[in-house]
Design a protein around this motif. Structure first.
Motif, PDB file in Angstrom:
ATOM      1  N   PRO A  58      57.296  44.030  35.583  1.00  0.00           N
ATOM      2  CA  PRO A  58      57.159  45.767  35.718  1.00  0.00           C
ATOM      3  C   PRO A  58      57.203  46.125  37.061  1.00  0.00           C
ATOM      4  N   SER A  59      57.484  47.784  37.014  1.00  0.00           N
ATOM      5  CA  SER A  59      57.093  48.602  38.291  1.00  0.00           C
ATOM      6  C   SER A  59      55.439  48.208  38.342  1.00  0.00           C
ATOM      7  N   HIS A  60      55.018  47.622  39.935  1.00  0.00           N
ATOM      8  CA  HIS A  60      53.963  48.447  40.379  1.00  0.00           C
ATOM      9  C   HIS A  60      53.484  47.350  39.979  1.00  0.00           C
ATOM     10  N   PRO A  61      54.094  45.463  40.214  1.00  0.00           N
ATOM     11  CA  PRO A  61      53.198  44.475  39.150  1.00  0.00           C
ATOM     12  C   PRO A  61      51.832  44.160  40.528  1.00  0.00           C
ATOM     13  N   MET A  62      51.174  44.686  41.226  1.00  0.00           N
ATOM     14  CA  MET A  62      50.534  44.385  42.245  1.00  0.00           C
ATOM     15  C   MET A  62      48.911  45.280  41.445  1.00  0.00           C
ATOM     16  N   LEU A  63      49.303  46.968  41.212  1.00  0.00           N
ATOM     17  CA  LEU A  63      48.403  47.086  40.407  1.00  0.00           C
ATOM     18  C   LEU A  63      48.119  47.326  38.932  1.00  0.00           C
ATOM     19  N   PHE A  64      49.051  46.392  38.623  1.00  0.00           N
ATOM     20  CA  PHE A  64      49.652  45.398  36.693  1.00  0.00           C
ATOM     21  C   PHE A  64      48.845  44.217  37.200  1.00  0.00           C
ATOM     22  N   SER A  65      49.068  43.186  38.061  1.00  0.00           N
ATOM     23  CA  SER A  65      48.407  41.809  37.835  1.00  0.00           C
ATOM     24  C   SER A  65      47.442  42.210  38.453  1.00  0.00           C
ATOM     25  N   ALA A  66      46.427  42.680  38.660  1.00  0.00           N
ATOM     26  CA  ALA A  66      45.074  43.534  39.354  1.00  0.00           C
ATOM     27  C   ALA A  66      44.652  43.851  38.103  1.00  0.00           C
ATOM     28  N   LEU A  67      45.009  44.522  37.148  1.00  0.00           N
ATOM     29  CA  LEU A  67      44.610  45.316  35.731  1.00  0.00           C
ATOM     30  C   LEU A  67      44.507  43.958  34.868  1.00  0.00           C
ATOM     31  N   VAL A  68      45.483  43.092  34.778  1.00  0.00           N
ATOM     32  CA  VAL A  68      45.265  41.906  33.797  1.00  0.00           C
ATOM     33  C   VAL A  68      44.436  40.922  34.373  1.00  0.00           C
ATOM     34  N   GLY A  69      44.216  40.881  35.892  1.00  0.00           N
ATOM     35  CA  GLY A  69      42.958  39.950  36.738  1.00  0.00           C
ATOM     36  C   GLY A  69      41.996  40.443  35.662  1.00  0.00           C
TER      37      GLY A  69
ATOM     38  N   ILE B 100      25.687  40.954  35.595  1.00  0.00           N
ATOM     39  CA  ILE B 100      26.007  41.267  36.631  1.00  0.00           C
ATOM     40  C   ILE B 100      26.184  39.506  37.238  1.00  0.00           C
ATOM     41  N   PHE B 101      25.140  38.775  36.953  1.00  0.00           N
ATOM     42  CA  PHE B 101      25.310  37.506  37.246  1.00  0.00           C
ATOM     43  C   PHE B 101      26.351  36.529  36.949  1.00  0.00           C
ATOM     44  N   ILE B 102      26.938  36.935  35.690  1.00  0.00           N
ATOM     45  CA  ILE B 102      28.075  35.818  34.718  1.00  0.00           C
ATOM     46  C   ILE B 102      29.689  36.756  35.173  1.00  0.00           C
ATOM     47  N   TYR B 103      29.433  38.433  35.773  1.00  0.00           N
ATOM     48  CA  TYR B 103      30.592  38.697  36.229  1.00  0.00           C
ATOM     49  C   TYR B 103      30.642  38.060  37.802  1.00  0.00           C
ATOM     50  N   ALA B 104      29.827  37.866  38.496  1.00  0.00           N
ATOM     51  CA  ALA B 104      29.974  37.457  39.817  1.00  0.00           C
ATOM     52  C   ALA B 104      30.293  36.067  39.056  1.00  0.00           C
ATOM     53  N   ALA B 105      29.497  35.603  38.624  1.00  0.00           N
ATOM     54  CA  ALA B 105      30.249  34.168  38.907  1.00  0.00           C
ATOM     55  C   ALA B 105      31.843  33.874  38.201  1.00  0.00           C
ATOM     56  N   THR B 106      32.017  34.446  37.087  1.00  0.00           N
ATOM     57  CA  THR B 106      33.150  34.494  37.142  1.00  0.00           C
ATOM     58  C   THR B 106      34.683  34.805  37.259  1.00  0.00           C
ATOM     59  N   SER B 107      33.957  35.533  38.958  1.00  0.00           N
ATOM     60  CA  SER B 107      35.156  36.449  39.510  1.00  0.00           C
ATOM     61  C   SER B 107      36.242  35.317  39.652  1.00  0.00           C
ATOM     62  N   PRO B 108      36.314  33.457  39.803  1.00  0.00           N
ATOM     63  CA  PRO B 108      37.649  33.290  40.050  1.00  0.00           C
ATOM     64  C   PRO B 108      39.011  33.225  38.363  1.00  0.00           C
ATOM     65  N   VAL B 109      37.679  33.551  37.458  1.00  0.00           N
ATOM     66  CA  VAL B 109      39.179  34.153  36.078  1.00  0.00           C
ATOM     67  C   VAL B 109      40.222  35.150  36.261  1.00  0.00           C
ATOM     68  N   ASN B 110      39.457  36.267  37.211  1.00  0.00           N
ATOM     69  CA  ASN B 110      39.699  37.444  37.713  1.00  0.00           C
ATOM     70  C   ASN B 110      41.393  36.973  38.809  1.00  0.00           C
ATOM     71  N   GLY B 111      40.775  36.143  39.746  1.00  0.00           N
ATOM     72  CA  GLY B 111      41.489  35.066  40.427  1.00  0.00           C
ATOM     73  C   GLY B 111      42.762  34.405  40.226  1.00  0.00           C
ATOM     74  N   TYR B 112      42.421  33.843  39.405  1.00  0.00           N
ATOM     75  CA  TYR B 112      43.274  33.138  38.141  1.00  0.00           C
ATOM     76  C   TYR B 112      44.505  33.914  38.231  1.00  0.00           C
ATOM     77  N   PHE B 113      44.259  34.552  37.029  1.00  0.00           N
ATOM     78  CA  PHE B 113      44.858  35.281  36.222  1.00  0.00           C
ATOM     79  C   PHE B 113      45.516  36.278  36.871  1.00  0.00           C
ATOM     80  N   GLY B 114      44.819  37.286  37.873  1.00  0.00           N
ATOM     81  CA  GLY B 114      45.516  38.053  38.517  1.00  0.00           C
ATOM     82  C   GLY B 114      46.710  37.514  39.285  1.00  0.00           C
ATOM     83  N   GLY B 115      46.258  36.487  40.320  1.00  0.00           N
ATOM     84  CA  GLY B 115      47.063  35.644  40.833  1.00  0.00           C
ATOM     85  C   GLY B 115      48.268  35.009  40.731  1.00  0.00           C
ATOM     86  N   SER B 116      48.500  34.030  40.000  1.00  0.00           N
ATOM     87  CA  SER B 116      49.209  33.868  39.299  1.00  0.00           C
ATOM     88  C   SER B 116      50.924  34.721  38.150  1.00  0.00           C
ATOM     89  N   LEU B 117      50.088  36.049  38.403  1.00  0.00           N
ATOM     90  CA  LEU B 117      50.643  36.654  37.558  1.00  0.00           C
ATOM     91  C   LEU B 117      51.199  37.152  38.438  1.00  0.00           C
TER      92      LEU B 117
END
Length: 580
Positions: free
Chosen positions: A276-287, A320-337
């Motif tokens: 899609p257009s603007h793939p960086m923004l799109f993948s960041a939003l999905v992550g 806040i604790f869970i959000y910080a601890a689940t940051s790898p989820v963000n990186g995994y899905f956003g980075g792989s996409l």
């Protein structure tokens, strides 16, 4: 030896002064601390000030300082100050004067303003909240009175406090030069309430478990069953016809195929998996959306199991604790996409994905914080707390997102599309106006909003009014219903779009699902004007600022689940048809 004795003595003194409000067990005659929290207008729940910002006086007992035990306490504006009142476990106290206030002109105006605006105050005894009203106005609206006597009825079972009640008595007229004597009394009584049930009195089952609530859940559940069945039936029948037509086309020779009138979603097979257009923004939003889906699910489950409403600030701290601890989820899905889309500047994408939501939250919070500082409100966040949040983002969220991004790029970053992507994009043909993405997107959020708007009323009422939300089982069910409805709606939207030979399904599916948040914000605006009596710049800014954050977060989650569901659907239909 002297040093050890000194520490023992200090420990004993601290125990006497602070009491066992952390263990919630007391011995006879042990001090019970009464903490004064905040005071503010009844209709503006978030506009709170320090209790002693009003010209109340402190009791004669030596001052005890209180520090914020959790980050959630600090962010929620908890400002506990020692009352100075002498209260001992199982020791009755008759009516006693603890201080006096001479009403000069400034103090008189302050008290009259508080009474006129229906100021309430909050206190804590053994972590049990108590509310009281400052004063009242007579029927003529000319005379103002203040309550000067606090009567505490404390219930205990064994060595634990299980019930607290406050009765405000002794009304005194506010007049210039008057001397106001503040008094209190304490009455202890045995109670049959179990310690684990002592918060039940603060809950409102008649409100949260009303028949309308049950009916709305049942209605939403039936809508999901109907919608899933309808979507499945329509799509299966339609797709079966499409497959039959495409199979017939495959049996034709090249001349017949060229002369035939080919149309439908198969025609865009060479572009449907184009990034899609603007793939960086799109993948960041999905992550970020995947992370918020994980955080929301875990917090709701923990709230069901742990009864988080019994501890001050625990919900915010755990989130806040869970959000910080689940940051790898963000990186995994956003980075792989992003990797599957052929993105090269993955460090920048990782930074955007990690800091997108925290920047929005912190930016909004800091803006409201400036207003809170101007108003001298207890909601003003201290600089040290801001620094702590920035440190969490810098030293926890960023590194964990980096770890997730590296894992995502290496484990799931290789594109494996069922169709080859053409080098030259196919021109998008003209289509009917209702097939345009700009029409599909706003229509996509209507049904998901319809499945949750009743629950929104209960959630809004618990947060913006004096209710404690505790029916997290209902919330979990509505949350699941929302996700299913969003996926069904976006799959249908994507099918119509692809059938019109428009391959821009990624952004369309994300935004169609995310448009649910627009309707939620519109409903929040309606709720503010017609269901509350909030007023003032601070409360209005607080309400619309944080409701905007809530809506954006909800939009992220809905958009992400809509895109993920549609992606599975698109892969499925293109993998089961023969492509030349």
């Amino acid at each position: 030896m002297l040093s050890g004795a000194t520490f023992l003595l200090l420990g004993h003194l601290l125990r006497i002064v602070v009491g066992d409000e952390h263990t919630h067990t007391y011995t006879d005659g042990e001090e019970v601390v009464l903490w004064m929290n905040t005071v503010g207008p009844y209709h503006n729940r978030q506009e709170t000030y320090s209790y002693f910002s009003l010209p109340f006086c402190v009791g004669p007992k030596e001052k005890i300082s209180h520090y914020h035990e959790t980050l959630g306490e600090a962010l929620q504006g908890v400002e506990l100050e020692f009352s100075g009142l002498d209260i001992d476990f199982q020791a009755d106290i008759s009516k006693t004067t603890y201080c006096e206030v001479d009403l000069n002109e400034e103090r008189l105006k302050t008290f009259i303003y508080a009474v006129k605006n229906h100021y309430w105050y909050q206190m804590y005894i053994d972590d049990l909240p108590i509310w009281g009203i400052v004063g009242e106005v007579d029927e003529s609206n000319e005379n103002y009175y203040i309550w000067t006597h606090k009567k505490f009825d404390l219930g205990y079972r064994d060595n634990q406090i299980v019930d607290v009640n406050l009765t405000s008595e002794a009304r005194q007229k506010l007049e210039l030069g008057a001397k106001v004597k503040f008094t209190y009394e304490v009455n202890w009584r045995k109670s049959s309430i179990k310690f684990e049930d002592r918060f039940d009195k603060y809950l409102d089952p008649n409100f949260f478990q009303h028949r309308i609530h049950w009916f709305s859940i049942f209605n939403s559940f039936m809508m999901v069953i109907f919608l899933v069945g309808l979507v499945s039936m329509i799509l299966m029948r339609t797709l079966r016809k499409d497959y039959a037509r495409y199979s017939k086309d495959e049996e034709m020779d090249d001349m017949e195929r060229d002369l035939g009138d080919e149309y439908g979603w198969k025609q865009v097979h060479g572009d449907v998996f184009r990034p899609p257009s603007h793939p960086m923004l799109f993948s960041a939003l999905v992550g970020a959306g995947c992370q918020m889906l994980t955080v929301t699910s875990l917090v709701i489950l923990l709230a069901i199991v742990g009864e988080l409403y019994t501890e001050r600030g625990s919900m915010v701290s755990i989130a806040i604790f869970i959000y910080a601890a689940t940051s790898p989820v963000n990186g995994y899905f956003g980075g792989s996409l992003y990797a599957r889309m052929g993105g090269k500047v993955w460090i920048r994408q990782m930074m955007l994905s990690a800091l997108l939501l925290p920047t929005l939250v912190c930016g909004t919070a800091f803006f409201i914080n400036f207003i809170a500082i101007y108003y001298h409100a207890s909601r003003a966040i201290a600089f040290t707390i801001m620094l702590a949040v920035i440190c969490i983002c810098t030293f926890v969220i960023l590194p964990l997102t980096l770890v997730g991004t590296v894992l995502g790029r290496n484990l799931a970053g290789h594109p494996s599309y069922p169709c080859r992507v053409n080098a030259v994009p196919r021109p998008i043909p003209e289509k009917k106006w209702f097939m345009e993405p700009l029409v599909i997107i706003p229509l996509g959020g209507i049904l998901p909003f319809g499945s949750i708007f009743i629950e929104m009323y209960f959630i809004f009422t618990s947060f913006w009014a004096y209710k404690i939300y505790y029916v997290y089982g209902f919330m979990l069910l509505v949350y699941a219903i929302l996700l299913v409805v969003v996926m069904c709606v976006t799959v249908v939207c994507a099918y119509f779009l692809l059938n019109a030979e428009d391959y821009r399904w990624q952004w369309t599916s994300f935004l169609a699902a995310a448009s649910t948040s627009v309707y939620v914000y519109v409903y929040a605006t309606y709720y503010f004007f017609f269901k509350t009596k909030m007023y003032g710049f601070f409360q209005t800014s607080f309400y619309f600022g944080y409701m905007a954050l809530f809506s954006v977060t909800l939009g992220l989650m809905c958009g992400t689940i809509g895109y993920l569901g549609t992606s599975k659907f698109v892969r499925k239909i293109y993998s089961t048809v023969k492509i030349d």
